[in-house]
Design an enzyme around this catalytic site. Sequence first.
Site, short mmCIF file in Angstrom:
data_model
loop_
_atom_site.label_atom_id
_atom_site.label_comp_id
_atom_site.label_asym_id
_atom_site.label_seq_id
_atom_site.Cartn_x
_atom_site.Cartn_y
_atom_site.Cartn_z
N ASP A 160 0.81 -1.22 0.00
CA ASP A 160 0.00 0.00 0.00
C ASP A 160 0.84 1.27 0.00
OD1 ASP A 160 -1.94 -1.94 0.30
OD2 ASP A 160 -3.12 -0.78 1.72
N ARG A 209 0.22 5.21 17.28
CA ARG A 209 -0.08 6.17 16.22
C ARG A 209 0.24 7.62 16.58
NH1 ARG A 209 0.79 1.90 13.76
NH2 ARG A 209 -0.88 0.93 12.53
N ASP A 226 -7.01 4.25 12.29
CA ASP A 226 -5.70 4.89 12.20
C ASP A 226 -5.76 6.25 11.51
OD1 ASP A 226 -4.32 3.00 13.58
OD2 ASP A 226 -3.59 1.92 11.83
N SER A 257 -3.91 -9.33 7.77
CA SER A 257 -2.92 -8.26 7.85
C SER A 257 -2.41 -8.15 9.28
CB SER A 257 -3.53 -6.92 7.41
OG SER A 257 -4.56 -6.52 8.30
#
Length: 412
Positions: free
Chosen positions: A15, A95, A124, A180
């Site tokens: 990505d 994050r 996120d 993932s």
Amino acid sequence: MAKEKIVLAYSGGLDTSVILKWLKETYDAEIIAFTADIGQKDELDGLEEKALATGASKIYIDDLRAEFAKDFINPMFQAAALYEGQYLLGTSIARPLIAKRMVEIARAEGATAIAHGATGKGNDQVRFELTAAALAPEISVIAPWRLEEFREQFPGRAEMIAYAEKHNIPVTASAAKPYSTDRNLLHISFESGMLEDPWFDPSATSNKDMFVLSVDPEDAPDQAEYIELEFAAGDCVAINGTQLSPLEVMETLNELGGKHGIGRVDMVENRFVGMKSRGVYETPGGTILFTAHRKMESLTMDRDVMHLRDSLISKYASLVYNGFWFAPERLAIQALVSESQKNVSGTVRLKLYKGNVIGAGVKSPVSLYNPDIATMEADPTKAYDQGDATGFIRLNALRLKVGSGVEQNAKK
């Protein structure tokens, strides 16, 4: 004129590699890649070469592990944060640190925007952008997955793989990915793919290879292991008598917890954007630390202070989960938490055995537990007169008696 600069949160996966190239072409901009080392281990191998080969003008790979442990994990664990009773917030807490460093790089490089590869369905995107808003409101944010032109070009994974092949983007990917992952110092998460079926059992013997940080509890040692954690003002500062930094504490506990199959969680959680999602987590060291910290508090924290702090756990955990780490309300709660931790000092002994963290003793030089007062035998201190409980109960029962009387009269 100099080209516009964009700082991209870059992992080297499919990505963000595609996004790097796409941003460069679409915005005719200079792309500065940024990767935070927060404990991904070998996932960082070869990132610089990949980023430069894909078109980045430079890449920052910053070791933020020590900062992550000291300034993010420790304060959160002092708050006893647990989202929806199960999740130790391993992805959530990372994050704001990543976004904080991104805006610092953007300012240093004179960039006008930052970009990320978070999807429009996840948490996120909110965490990155709320942090940027709090710390650098003048810097804009580009979220390709929320742009119609990007989604039209890449409706699925197959189109991204084809784009990578066309542009010689050095990524390893396949059209079929079973799930993932996201890994850092505190945990590793698994989601999507086969895990989107909440009836799928990741603990089944056939799925043992999925897990990374811990052995299956059934395969853990048959002999229990005892460990001792020393706390000072709410933080673990030593394990088995060896003084350790916050980073070393997490690394040591991860190894111990993983060895004994500790810290696996499988849950369906409520995302901030409104949908439910299924996540599987491994948090071996964090699970040990969380348990030890609560046991240390039980001996050293004032009852009403503890209850007040505990009343804020759900709110605090939601703030972290939803991306409000740098919001004034989280900072205000943290100030109360920090005050509450001043005497959370002493030693906790735990027994680790086949996925379990079992309390095996606690002691402290500032213990609030007095065996002479708590004893069921004669109290040598005379600090507590059992007869005093009569008036205590009578006063607390008064409103209940009055209310019951009113209710009974109303039925007559």
